[in-house]
Design a protein around this motif. Structure first.
Motif, short mmCIF file in Angstrom:
data_model
loop_
_atom_site.label_atom_id
_atom_site.label_comp_id
_atom_site.label_asym_id
_atom_site.label_seq_id
_atom_site.Cartn_x
_atom_site.Cartn_y
_atom_site.Cartn_z
N HIS A 137 -52.19 73.38 44.02
CA HIS A 137 -51.17 74.26 43.46
C HIS A 137 -49.79 73.61 43.56
O HIS A 137 -49.00 73.65 42.61
CB HIS A 137 -51.17 75.61 44.17
CG HIS A 137 -50.13 76.55 43.65
ND1 HIS A 137 -50.24 77.18 42.44
CD2 HIS A 137 -48.92 76.92 44.16
CE1 HIS A 137 -49.17 77.92 42.23
NE2 HIS A 137 -48.35 77.78 43.25
N ALA A 138 -49.50 72.98 44.70
CA ALA A 138 -48.20 72.32 44.88
C ALA A 138 -48.03 71.17 43.90
O ALA A 138 -46.93 70.97 43.34
CB ALA A 138 -48.07 71.81 46.32
N GLU A 139 -49.08 70.39 43.65
CA GLU A 139 -49.00 69.29 42.68
C GLU A 139 -48.78 69.81 41.27
O GLU A 139 -48.00 69.23 40.50
CB GLU A 139 -50.27 68.43 42.74
CG GLU A 139 -50.39 67.62 44.01
CD GLU A 139 -51.77 66.99 44.19
OE1 GLU A 139 -51.82 65.89 44.79
OE2 GLU A 139 -52.79 67.58 43.74
N MET A 140 -49.46 70.91 40.92
CA MET A 140 -49.25 71.52 39.60
C MET A 140 -47.81 72.00 39.46
O MET A 140 -47.18 71.80 38.42
CB MET A 140 -50.21 72.71 39.38
CG MET A 140 -51.60 72.32 39.07
SD MET A 140 -52.58 73.80 38.69
CE MET A 140 -53.79 73.71 39.98
N GLN A 141 -47.30 72.65 40.50
CA GLN A 141 -45.92 73.15 40.46
C GLN A 141 -44.93 72.00 40.29
O GLN A 141 -44.00 72.09 39.49
CB GLN A 141 -45.59 73.94 41.73
CG GLN A 141 -44.22 74.58 41.70
CD GLN A 141 -44.10 75.65 40.63
OE1 GLN A 141 -44.91 76.57 40.57
NE2 GLN A 141 -43.11 75.54 39.76
N THR A 142 -45.14 70.92 41.02
CA THR A 142 -44.27 69.75 40.91
C THR A 142 -44.33 69.17 39.50
O THR A 142 -43.30 68.85 38.91
CB THR A 142 -44.66 68.67 41.94
OG1 THR A 142 -44.49 69.23 43.24
CG2 THR A 142 -43.82 67.42 41.81
N LEU A 143 -45.54 69.06 38.95
CA LEU A 143 -45.70 68.53 37.60
C LEU A 143 -44.95 69.39 36.58
O LEU A 143 -44.22 68.88 35.72
CB LEU A 143 -47.19 68.43 37.23
CG LEU A 143 -47.50 67.89 35.84
CD1 LEU A 143 -46.97 66.47 35.66
CD2 LEU A 143 -49.01 67.93 35.59
N VAL A 144 -45.10 70.71 36.67
CA VAL A 144 -44.42 71.61 35.74
C VAL A 144 -42.91 71.52 35.92
O VAL A 144 -42.16 71.44 34.94
CB VAL A 144 -44.92 73.06 35.91
CG1 VAL A 144 -44.07 74.04 35.12
CG2 VAL A 144 -46.38 73.16 35.49
N ASP A 145 -42.43 71.50 37.16
CA ASP A 145 -40.98 71.38 37.42
C ASP A 145 -40.42 70.09 36.84
O ASP A 145 -39.36 70.08 36.21
CB ASP A 145 -40.68 71.45 38.92
CG ASP A 145 -40.95 72.82 39.53
OD1 ASP A 145 -41.08 73.81 38.77
OD2 ASP A 145 -41.04 72.90 40.77
#
Length: 177
Positions: A137-145
């Motif tokens: 989830h944290a990697e997805m959030q970073t990618l989207v940001d």
């Protein structure tokens, strides 16, 4: 393969691979200059077809700026002496092979700038996460940001869509609300 995010009242479907391509290209453009590279303890010996060898020769400087160091090693052979640090721990031999196939298929660019942009897009594509790579989830959030901070978050460097918007009204209609 896909991440789901919310923006206002809409749901966004985000294709992770082209999103990572766009982020890598954005970072590459912002950094300029040479990329960090990892020297290979044992250089990779590559037997190239004539089109691939010509692509390497035509793009030696650009490839070096990305961290790929190629050395001619015979009529159709090259040694790969370094890779970008982003490829450390990955199957870089396969990635380099795919990248060289793509480089060999290019049509002649109309300008040096066009060739450099295409090289950058190709390298970023092959260095990006692949479809099916599990992200936390944290990697997805970073990618989207990082994606929304780029100049063109909706399309990848090749022009393909990254984000599909599902308006809440359309979702409500699908669920008969």
């Amino acid at each position: 393969r896909y991440s789901v995010a919310a923006a206002g009242g809409d749901m966004l479907g985000i294709d992770q691979h082209p999103a990572a391509e766009r982020v890598r290209l954005h970072k590459r453009t912002a950094e300029g200059g040479r990329r960090a590279r990892q020297l290979l303890v044992v250089p990779l010996n590559l037997e190239l077809n004539p089109a691939e060898a010509a692509a390497v020769e035509d793009n030696l400087d650009g490839l070096m700026r990305f961290g790929f160091e190629f050395e001619k090693f015979g009529p159709s052979a090259y040694l790969l002496r370094s890779i970008p640090t982003a490829l450390v721990g990955r199957e870089y031999a396969a990635i380099v092979g795919e990248m060289l196939e793509d480089l060999a298929q290019w049509e002649a660019a109309s300008s040096l700038e066009g060739a450099q942009e295409k090289l950058a897009a190709t390298v970023c594509c092959h260095a990006a996460i692949k479809a099916g790579t599990h992200l936390t989830h944290a990697e997805m959030q970073t990618l989207v940001d990082e994606l929304v901070a780029t100049e063109a978050p909706a399309v990848c460097p090749h022009g393909d869509p990254i984000i599909v918007v599902f308006p809440v009204a359309r979702l409500d209609a699908k669920f008969k609300r």
